[in-house]
Design an enzyme around this catalytic site. Structure first.
Site, mmCIF file in Angstrom:
data_model
loop_
_atom_site.group_PDB
_atom_site.id
_atom_site.type_symbol
_atom_site.label_atom_id
_atom_site.label_comp_id
_atom_site.label_asym_id
_atom_site.label_seq_id
_atom_site.Cartn_x
_atom_site.Cartn_y
_atom_site.Cartn_z
ATOM 1 N N GLU A 37 -6.685 -13.831 15.004
ATOM 2 C CA GLU A 37 -6.600 -13.993 13.548
ATOM 3 C C GLU A 37 -5.265 -13.402 13.111
ATOM 4 O O GLU A 37 -4.968 -12.243 13.408
ATOM 5 C CB GLU A 37 -7.766 -13.281 12.871
ATOM 6 C CG GLU A 37 -9.103 -13.875 13.263
ATOM 7 C CD GLU A 37 -10.278 -12.982 12.892
ATOM 8 O OE1 GLU A 37 -10.068 -11.813 12.494
ATOM 9 O OE2 GLU A 37 -11.419 -13.451 13.018
ATOM 10 N N GLU A 118 4.230 -9.969 9.122
ATOM 11 C CA GLU A 118 5.111 -9.451 8.075
ATOM 12 C C GLU A 118 6.243 -8.612 8.668
ATOM 13 O O GLU A 118 6.022 -7.781 9.544
ATOM 14 C CB GLU A 118 4.325 -8.580 7.096
ATOM 15 C CG GLU A 118 5.192 -7.979 6.018
ATOM 16 C CD GLU A 118 4.444 -7.009 5.116
ATOM 17 O OE1 GLU A 118 4.944 -6.763 4.005
ATOM 18 O OE2 GLU A 118 3.385 -6.504 5.507
ATOM 19 N N GLU A 137 4.183 -7.355 -14.479
ATOM 20 C CA GLU A 137 3.166 -7.077 -15.496
ATOM 21 C C GLU A 137 1.878 -6.485 -14.926
ATOM 22 O O GLU A 137 1.132 -5.829 -15.640
ATOM 23 C CB GLU A 137 2.864 -8.315 -16.335
ATOM 24 C CG GLU A 137 2.195 -9.446 -15.587
ATOM 25 C CD GLU A 137 1.905 -10.635 -16.491
ATOM 26 O OE1 GLU A 137 0.892 -11.294 -16.239
ATOM 27 O OE2 GLU A 137 2.687 -10.899 -17.419
#
Length: 174
Positions: A37, A118, A137
């Site tokens: 995975e 990553e 935000e």
């Protein structure tokens, strides 16, 4: 003898705003097959910014994955097509309200290579000037300054638990 896995097939099981997950069938070095995975992420940038007097801005924010507030270097996700340096400059300005004259690469790291592709690019920023702080935000954070020497001690003692911050601090030889 090098150990490598040959990907035989890949099945995307989740596609989100920040990452995608696949289940890959791989051929192991001994010929057997196994499933892996994998989290696919655009990558990110971490910036160790150093003021003229030797202080480093840190960002304090709640991190949902760790389920607690953490103190870490300013950092952020690479946008598609964005260079790591541009991302680092953007994040430093957004989170800390700082621009830098000098941006030097300290390399890159894989924070969790067992299941995630990553890559985080690390930069050292100097020649800082203030600009408007403009966090996303949905970001709620505060900025704290500590000396680089104190930050090294915080990393050694375990007070700083964020992997990219620890890596950046020990890569910075200033």
């Amino acid at each position: 003898m090098p150990f490598s896995f040959q990907r035989m097939k890949s099945n995307e099981i989740y596609k989100g705003r920040v990452f995608t997950i696949t289940v890959d069938t791989v051929e192991l070095p001994d010929g057997r097959s196994a499933e892996r995975e994998i989290v696919h992420h655009n990558g990110g940038v971490c910036v160790l910014a150093l003021t003229e007097d030797g202080n480093v801005p840190l960002v304090r924010q709640f991190r949902h994955g760790a389920d607690k507030e953490m103190l870490e270097l300013p950092a952020g996700k690479l946008e598609l097509g964005e260079s790591p340096e541009a991302c680092g400059r953007r994040e430093l300005a957004e989170e800390c309200g700082l621009n830098a004259d000098s941006f030097v690469s300290l390399g890159r790291i894989y924070p969790t290579p067992a299941y995630c592709g990553e890559i985080i690019h690390i930069f050292l920023a100097k020649g800082l000037t203030e600009t408007e702080k403009n966090p996303d935000e949905d970001e709620f954070l505060s900025v704290e300054y500590v000396s680089l020497n104190k930050l090294r001690g915080m990393c050694r003692s375990g007070e700083i638990e964020d992997a990219k911050t620890v890596a950046a601090v020990f890569r910075a030889e200033v």
